[in-house]
Write a protein that holds these residues in place. Structure first.
Motif, PDB file in Angstrom:
ATOM      1  N   ASN A   1       6.867  -1.010  -1.907  1.00 20.48           N
ATOM      2  CA  ASN A   1       6.033   0.179  -1.727  1.00 20.48           C
ATOM      3  C   ASN A   1       6.817   1.384  -1.205  1.00 20.48           C
ATOM      4  OD1 ASN A   1       3.614  -1.018  -2.573  1.00 20.48           O
ATOM      5  ND2 ASN A   1       3.342  -1.981  -0.575  1.00 20.48           N
ATOM      6  N   ASP A   2       8.117   1.404  -1.453  1.00 22.12           N
ATOM      7  CA  ASP A   2       8.950   2.544  -1.045  1.00 22.12           C
ATOM      8  C   ASP A   2       9.251   3.387  -2.280  1.00 22.12           C
ATOM      9  OD1 ASP A   2       9.480   1.902   1.833  1.00 22.12           O
ATOM     10  OD2 ASP A   2      10.275   0.077   0.930  1.00 22.12           O
ATOM     11  N   PHE A   3       8.782   4.625  -2.267  1.00 23.67           N
ATOM     12  CA  PHE A   3       8.926   5.508  -3.419  1.00 23.67           C
ATOM     13  C   PHE A   3       9.465   6.866  -2.975  1.00 23.67           C
ATOM     14  CE2 PHE A   3       5.689   2.479  -4.573  1.00 23.67           C
ATOM     15  CZ  PHE A   3       5.966   2.207  -5.904  1.00 23.67           C
ATOM     16  N   VAL A   4      10.291   7.479  -3.840  1.00 23.08           N
ATOM     17  CA  VAL A   4      10.686   8.865  -3.670  1.00 23.08           C
ATOM     18  C   VAL A   4      10.166   9.629  -4.875  1.00 23.08           C
ATOM     19  CG1 VAL A   4      12.718   8.399  -2.263  1.00 23.08           C
ATOM     20  CG2 VAL A   4      12.935   8.379  -4.731  1.00 23.08           C
ATOM     21  N   CYS A   5       9.749  10.859  -4.646  1.00 24.80           N
ATOM     22  CA  CYS A   5       9.117  11.667  -5.686  1.00 24.80           C
ATOM     23  C   CYS A   5      10.182  12.446  -6.452  1.00 24.80           C
ATOM     24  CB  CYS A   5       8.094  12.624  -5.077  1.00 24.80           C
ATOM     25  SG  CYS A   5       6.721  11.773  -4.244  1.00 24.80           S
ATOM     26  N   SER A   6      10.265  12.217  -7.769  1.00 21.72           N
ATOM     27  CA  SER A   6      11.234  12.929  -8.586  1.00 21.72           C
ATOM     28  C   SER A   6      10.910  14.417  -8.642  1.00 21.72           C
ATOM     29  CB  SER A   6      11.247  12.329 -10.000  1.00 21.72           C
ATOM     30  OG  SER A   6      11.605  10.973  -9.962  1.00 21.72           O
ATOM     31  N   ASN A   7       9.634  14.748  -8.458  1.00 26.04           N
ATOM     32  CA  ASN A   7       9.247  16.158  -8.501  1.00 26.04           C
ATOM     33  C   ASN A   7       9.388  16.833  -7.131  1.00 26.04           C
ATOM     34  OD1 ASN A   7       7.048  14.357  -7.852  1.00 26.04           O
ATOM     35  ND2 ASN A   7       5.751  16.162  -7.700  1.00 26.04           N
TER      36      ASN A   7
ATOM     37  N   ARG B   1      18.975  -7.446   4.773  1.00 29.21           N
ATOM     38  CA  ARG B   1      17.681  -7.014   4.227  1.00 29.21           C
ATOM     39  C   ARG B   1      17.935  -6.116   3.026  1.00 29.21           C
ATOM     40  NH1 ARG B   1      12.360  -5.405   4.586  1.00 29.21           N
ATOM     41  NH2 ARG B   1      11.884  -3.186   4.498  1.00 29.21           N
ATOM     42  N   THR B   2      17.146  -6.280   1.978  1.00 25.97           N
ATOM     43  CA  THR B   2      17.233  -5.457   0.777  1.00 25.97           C
ATOM     44  C   THR B   2      15.966  -4.618   0.639  1.00 25.97           C
ATOM     45  OG1 THR B   2      18.603  -7.107  -0.339  1.00 25.97           O
ATOM     46  CG2 THR B   2      17.514  -5.473  -1.737  1.00 25.97           C
ATOM     47  N   VAL B   3      16.171  -3.324   0.437  1.00 23.92           N
ATOM     48  CA  VAL B   3      15.054  -2.397   0.255  1.00 23.92           C
ATOM     49  C   VAL B   3      15.202  -1.738  -1.113  1.00 23.92           C
ATOM     50  CG1 VAL B   3      13.814  -0.385   1.127  1.00 23.92           C
ATOM     51  CG2 VAL B   3      14.937  -1.957   2.723  1.00 23.92           C
ATOM     52  N   GLU B   4      14.236  -1.991  -1.990  1.00 20.28           N
ATOM     53  CA  GLU B   4      14.222  -1.345  -3.296  1.00 20.28           C
ATOM     54  C   GLU B   4      13.389  -0.070  -3.192  1.00 20.28           C
ATOM     55  OE1 GLU B   4      15.910  -2.172  -5.824  1.00 20.28           O
ATOM     56  OE2 GLU B   4      16.540  -4.230  -5.399  1.00 20.28           O
ATOM     57  N   VAL B   5      14.043   1.065  -3.514  1.00 22.13           N
ATOM     58  CA  VAL B   5      13.359   2.362  -3.505  1.00 22.13           C
ATOM     59  C   VAL B   5      13.134   2.757  -4.953  1.00 22.13           C
ATOM     60  CG1 VAL B   5      13.471   4.770  -2.826  1.00 22.13           C
ATOM     61  CG2 VAL B   5      14.375   2.998  -1.300  1.00 22.13           C
ATOM     62  N   PHE B   6      11.890   3.009  -5.297  1.00 16.51           N
ATOM     63  CA  PHE B   6      11.520   3.270  -6.681  1.00 16.51           C
ATOM     64  C   PHE B   6      11.191   4.750  -6.875  1.00 16.51           C
ATOM     65  CE2 PHE B   6      10.367  -1.095  -5.738  1.00 16.51           C
ATOM     66  CZ  PHE B   6      10.991  -1.763  -6.790  1.00 16.51           C
ATOM     67  N   PRO B   7      11.401   5.260  -8.090  1.00 18.98           N
ATOM     68  CA  PRO B   7      11.018   6.642  -8.381  1.00 18.98           C
ATOM     69  C   PRO B   7       9.529   6.733  -8.683  1.00 18.98           C
ATOM     70  CG  PRO B   7      12.019   5.665 -10.325  1.00 18.98           C
ATOM     71  CD  PRO B   7      12.105   4.632  -9.241  1.00 18.98           C
TER      72      PRO B   7
END
Length: 817
Positions: free
Chosen positions: A580-586, A646-652
């Motif tokens: 549930n980790d997201f960064v906004c491309s916009n 720990r691994t953190v997947e950051v999704f767009p």
């Protein structure tokens, strides 16, 4: 006209159960002027309509109704199919006024008009006060309604309802001033709430079948009513048509248990009837539980291991009936079924089982006329095995005296290994057992050696036995502990690993010998030395002890060193992020915070090493801020040196782009809207209609959308923004009320304004085709219900709607005043 709803409920119930009817001879007598609902017509039947049918048809799927007139007046009805599909076609025929099944007489009314062929507004049919014709059809001839009948008290008519096309059920609403006879009622006396009959199986055969006196219900049903007859039937259909009545009602033997009996009460003169049902059941005595258990004991035989003991049969009875009230019961026990059947050789109240461990006996229970037997298992549960164990503990004081602290639970295995599943408690004496005063978990012995009582309990059976544990305080010279540390194994993390005992750095000199043991007792007795000293698996999770014994042959003395094996825990972290980790491309200037997700309370003392997509970056903080999608890893290191990653997947993610919106409108309360996004909309989206800050839904589909102008909102659930679009959903009002109250004073097309559908126009006509009004393009005001400045009357008006997109819609609406 009067309404008697009891008859309505009964007929409705039977027709929903696929009522079977033999045409005229089993016609339903209509009583109490009650309306019918949920009726169905199935089956061709016998072609009995041969008396001058004037509307060109015959029986297809029919129901016959018999109408006995009680009061003079007019007779009308409206037949309403459950389905409003115009293809559902119902016809009807009426004979009378002095009709019988052998002589139906002259047909009085006959309608076989097809509502689809005549393009009617609905598929209703019947008799009313405005029509003047007495016959119509077939096909497009007529309008499905005929004139009411003038009827006289004492007349009999037959109404035959026929459905040549369709599968719908239907209902009938009676109109006019004439009346039918009232049906009899189920006049139960005050305080009687049920006709159900319960009996024991008293016919000598234990088969849940026995004679019942159904006639006992007859006076309860008739009450104070006279000139009525009550019959009983096995099926609902028989009760409805009055056929196949049960003959021997005073001695009816049930064929099912329980069994439903259907009662019919009929007026002998009018033949009006009513139906009800009740349950007859054979209720023998039941035994909720079929076993009773006690623990083996020494009472009477001085042997608590032979599987035999004395049973208190009163307690067995309480166990079998699970504490239920036994008032009025006579209960005895027997060794076998033969003794129980012959009432011979009952068991004594205190019964010593002759078959060890488990013996089957017969319980016989009598209450009033009811008698039942069952097999009961008498179980003697074994006691836990009795053991004498020894617990050796070293005295670490400067002046050892054998008085030391024992961690009593470490001795549990001496008793649970031969008795799997038991629980163990320790007591100083049997007096303390009786007072429920157990020893503390860490107990200091008062004498050396000291025996203590071990209470062994089997939680499954509740059986208890007592063993002995002897506590020994070891006064041999023992040095302080040597501590060996290791880290837990990631992926396993159960407190177990392997140790190299040689890391204890004990170096024998001058002929000394060195050996390692699992317990102090083994070290004292020099039994079972450890062989794999370089890869020794710790026997207890996280903290274990082994003992090194150094023997000095010259001085004839020995030293025992205790080695503490400590398995340090790895950092307690959430190894994998939850996605549930997201960064906004916009929003490239916005950052999110990710962290090491340490669940330990002292994470501030830990060390942190971060990397991004496999490349280290110089951050050593608990959390970092990022604005790029990818894989982030952090190595968490405790002060003990134990570490975990720990691994953190950051999704767009990105705000939505609406590609199109599909609108299905002018559907009369089933309008739908579907929002379509572009393939580049990669976020997690929710949708809302007209409420940017209200509740959102996961689906892009909206149904039951009200006509009008709406705003559709699409929100990125990952926080990247909300987009919106204005839409118009066309709708056609079904009525308006131009009475000047400000509510529905104008009839207009919803969803039309100066922006949306502005090229739409509407032509309005009265029911005779006369042009009344045009709502021209760009006109959003609507029609006020006038023609040439004069108010028009309440009526249906017709419209032709020419939509901007080329569609042409025709229909009608109501003007109400």
């Amino acid at each position: 006209m009067k309404h008697h709803y009891l008859q309505l409920i009964v007929l409705l119930f039977f027709y929903q159960l696929s009522f079977s009817q033999s045409d005229c001879v089993e016609a339903i007598v209509v009583c109490g002027n009650s309306g019918f609902s949920g009726l169905t017509v199935t089956g061709i039947g016998v072609q009995e309509l041969n008396n001058g049918i004037t509307c060109g048809s015959s029986e297809n799927n029919t129901i016959w109704l018999r109408l006995d007139i009680a009061t003079t007046g007019t007779l009308g009805f409206t037949l309403i199919p459950e389905s409003d599909d115009i293809t559902e076609d119902f016809d009807f025929f009426m004979f009378g006024p002095n009709a019988t099944c052998n002589n139906l007489g002259t047909i009085q009314r006959c309608s076989t008009t097809n509502p689809l062929a005549t393009q009617q507004a609905n598929n209703h049919t019947g008799l009313n006060s405005t029509e003047t014709d007495v016959s119509e059809g077939p096909g497009e001839d007529g309008n499905s309604f005929l004139s009411m009948l003038d009827v006289t008290a004492g007349d009999t008519y037959y109404l035959i309802v026929d459905r040549p096309v369709g599968i719908s059920n239907f209902s009938i609403e009676w109109t006019g001033t004439a009346g039918f006879f009232d049906p009899p009622t189920f006049d139960l006396p005050t305080g009687v709430t049920s006709l159900d009959i319960k009996k024991c199986d008293v016919d000598g055969t234990n088969d849940d079948s026995t004679p019942f006196n159904l006639s006992a219900n007859t006076p309860l049903i008739t009450g104070n009513q006279s000139n009525v007859a009550v019959t009983y039937h096995i099926t609902q259909n028989d009760a409805l048509v009055g056929s196949n009545a049960i003959a021997n009602t005073g001695n009816f033997i049930n064929t099912q248990n329980p069994q439903t009996i259907y009662a019919r009460i009929e007026n002998n003169t009018t033949h009006c009837f009513n139906n009800s049902e009740f349950i007859i059941s054979v209720n023998n005595i039941e035994f909720p539980v079929t076993e009773s258990a006690i623990c083996d004991n020494t009472n009477g035989d001085n042997d608590d291991g032979n599987g035999q003991a004395f049973f208190n049969l009163d307690q067995v009875t309480q166990d079998v009936f699970a504490g239920n009230d036994l008032n009025g019961y006579d209960i005895k026990y027997y060794r076998n079924q033969t003794d129980a059947d012959n009432n011979q050789n009952p068991l004594p109240q205190s019964f010593y089982n002759t078959v060890p461990n488990m013996q089957t006996v017969i319980i016989k229970a009598i209450k009033g006329p009811c008698t039942s037997t069952a097999e009961i298992q008498l179980i003697v549960n074994p006691l836990p095995q009795k053991i004498t164990g020894h617990f050796f503990q070293c005295d670490f004081e400067d002046h050892p005296d054998g008085i030391t602290v024992f961690e009593l639970q470490r001795a549990d295995g001496l008793f649970t290994t031969p008795n799997p599943g038991i629980t163990v408690q320790y007591f100083a004496s049997m007096t303390d057992v009786q007072n429920n005063d157990p020893l503390p978990a860490f107990y200091t012995n008062t004498t050396n050696p000291q025996p203590v009582v071990v209470m062994q309990t089997n939680p499954q059976t509740g059986c208890i036995s007592y063993s002995t544990l002897v506590l020994h305080g070891n006064t041999d010279e023992i040095q302080p502990d040597i501590i060996l540390n290791a880290c837990d194994i990631q992926g396993q993390e159960n407190g177990f690993t392997t140790f190299d005992l040689n890391d204890s750095n004990i170096a024998p000199v001058n002929g000394q010998t060195l050996a390692y043991y699992n317990t102090s007792d083994e070290a004292l007795l020099q039994e079972n030395p450890i062989s794999n000293t370089s890869a020794f698996p710790n026997p207890e999770a996280y903290l274990s002890f082994v003992y090194a014994r150094i023997n000095d042959g010259d001085l004839d003395c020995n030293i025992i060193r205790r080695i503490r094996l400590v398995v340090n825990t790895l950092p307690n972290i959430v190894v994998q992020s939850d996605g549930n980790d997201f960064v906004c491309s916009n929003k490239p200037d916005e950052f999110i915070t990710i962290d090491a997700a340490v669940l330990d309370p002292f994470f501030g003392d830990y060390e942190y090493l971060w990397e991004y997509n496999g490349i280290p970056f110089h951050m050593n903080t608990y959390s970092v801020q990022v604005n790029h999608p990818g894989t982030y890893k952090v190595t968490v290191i405790k002060p003990t040196g134990c570490r975990k990653v720990r691994t953190v997947e950051v999704f767009p993610s990105v705000d939505a782009t609406i590609e199109s919106i599909d609108i299905q409108d002018i559907t009369f309360e089933t309008n739908t809207v579907t929002v379509n996004l572009t393939p580049g909309s990669i976020g997690n989206y929710a949708y809302s209609m007209d409420d940017e800050f209200g509740s959102f839904q996961e689906s892009n589909f909206f149904d039951n959308v009200a006509p009008g102008i709406h705003t559709v909102y699409v929100k990125d659930e990952n926080g990247c923004g909300t987009v919106s679009r204005l839409i118009a959903v066309l709708g056609i009002p079904q009525y308006f009320t131009p009475n000047g109250d400000g509510i529905h004073d104008f009839w207009r097309i919803d969803g039309v304004d100066v922006v949306f559908n502005k090229e739409t126009n509407v032509l309005i006509f009265d029911r005779f085709g006369k042009f009344i009004k045009e709502i021209a393009r760009h006109d959003t005001g609507g029609w006020d219900g006038t023609f040439l400045g004069q108010p028009l009357p309440s009526d249906d008006y017709w419209y032709v709607l020419n939509l901007e997109d080329g569609r042409i819609i025709k229909g009608h609406f109501a003007l109400k005043r």
